[in-house]
Design an enzyme around this catalytic site. Structure first.
Site, PDB file in Angstrom:
ATOM      1  N   PRO A 130     -14.617 -24.964  -6.993  1.00  0.00           N
ATOM      2  CG  PRO A 130     -16.272 -26.623  -7.697  1.00  0.00           C
ATOM      3  CD  PRO A 130     -15.536 -25.474  -8.228  1.00  0.00           C
ATOM      4  CB  CYS A 169     -13.206 -42.487  -8.856  1.00  0.00           C
ATOM      5  SG  CYS A 169     -11.561 -43.298  -8.400  1.00  0.00           S
ATOM      6  CE  LYS A 190     -15.073 -34.982 -11.755  1.00  0.00           C
ATOM      7  NZ  LYS A 190     -14.057 -34.952 -10.662  1.00  0.00           N
ATOM      8  CG  ASP A 235      -5.909 -31.744 -18.392  1.00  0.00           C
ATOM      9  OD1 ASP A 235      -5.477 -32.572 -17.631  1.00  0.00           O
ATOM     10  OD2 ASP A 235      -5.585 -32.323 -19.767  1.00  0.00           O
ATOM     11  N   GLY A 247      -8.421 -30.192  -9.235  1.00  0.00           N
ATOM     12  CA  GLY A 247      -7.953 -31.432  -8.456  1.00  0.00           C
ATOM     13  C   GLY A 247      -6.312 -31.317  -8.531  1.00  0.00           C
TER      14      GLY A 247
END
Length: 310
Positions: A4, A88, A127, A190, A212
């Site tokens: 994802p 975040c 998350k 990473d 990401g």
């Protein structure tokens, strides 16, 4: 184990990655504050036109009631999964006690999870990061809270909030979390190649990987990971003609979606990511960044690829 994608806010970017990664779960982050839902920025983030795959919306906030309301609002707007953001590290998010700042307060974490899970009938995911700082890695404790309160899947970025994006992600904590809970665990941090995805999966025992920043300028990474996990062989890099076509389509969509003023500005970062290797001295990107008009940017890209092909 199909990868994802981490929460993103650029709809043309989500659309491109979704098209090139069949079955991809793409998520964008939205504030739980209802006062901003009608803003132009929030409306753009809520736009799912042209996206395929599963539709996940990530919500951020610190008030359990507002988070529940945000979850209900987004489900009514088409979300098939609600993802709670406690990962975040951005200061503008953390100063409101949202994102990874919440990891300092396990009781509040539990209250938010309970409120959101009870508010909607779709799966709720979470998350997180490994902890607040290297001396306070409470990822296992947070994962157990998540599982106990109905979270269906947990994504873990292999850094603490204090680490931001510095240094290298560590996967020991993700491995420990996977061993501690039974719900699916998604490893993040990473992951920039098919080989890295396989190595992280093997080491952590995670059920999937989340990509990401590794997708910036490389929307092909998802099909490359999928192919390698399925076959054990590496997929050939995209031909330059495909790179050209994808870039032009993407940048044209950016122009169309964001308009004549904002579109060319947003296009600059995407072109820089796409051409990070080819334009090693950044001469083309410097030229491109000076162009204010959408047509001029498209013409410059066309000329760039013609010169490469010559």
């Amino acid at each position: 184990m199909l990868a994802p994608m981490a929460g993103v806010t650029d709809r043309p970017f989500r659309q491109m990655c979704s098209r090139l990664g069949a079955g991809l779960v793409v998520s964008e982050m939205l504030s739980s504050n209802p006062q901003v839902w009608k803003s132009a920025k929030s409306q753009q983030r809520m736009n799912h036109d042209g996206e395929s795959g599963i539709r996940s919306v990530q919500i951020a906030g610190a008030d359990p009631d507002l988070m529940a309301e945000a979850a209900q609002f987004n489900v009514k707007n088409g979300a098939q999964i609600v993802d709670i953001n406690m990962g975040c590290p951005a200061k503008k998010v953390n100063k409101k006690l949202a994102g990874s700042a919440l990891l300092q307060y396990p009781k509040l974490v539990e209250e938010i999870i309970q409120a959101v899970v009870n508010a909607v009938d779709v799966p709720v995911t979470l998350k997180i990061r490994t902890g607040w700082d290297p001396d306070n890695k409470n990822g296992v404790d947070i994962a157990e809270i998540a599982q106990r309160n109905g979270i269906q899947s947990l994504a873990v970025h292999g850094r603490t909030r204090a680490c931001m994006y510095k240094g290298q992600a560590e996967y020991d904590t993700i491995k420990a979390i996977k061993q501690a809970v039974d719900i699916p665990v998604v490893a993040n941090g990473d992951i920039d190649s098919a080989a890295k995805a396989k190595a992280v999966l093997d080491y952590t025992g995670a059920d999937a990987v989340m990509v990401g920043r590794g997708a910036q300028g490389n929307p092909w990474i998802f099909r490359e990971i999928h192919h390698y996990l399925q076959t054990g062989t590496f997929l050939a890099a995209p031909a330059m003609e495909e790179v050209k076509q994808v870039m032009l389509e993407h940048i044209q969509n950016v122009h169309q979606f964001y308009g004549c003023h904002l579109g060319p500005r947003i296009a600059r970062k995407h072109v820089s990511w796409y051409l990070a290797e080819q334009d090693s001295d950044r001469s083309f990107c410097r030229h491109f960044n000076g162009l204010e008009q959408a047509e001029a940017q498209i013409d410059a890209l066309q000329q760039y690829f013609e010169e490469i092909a010559a």
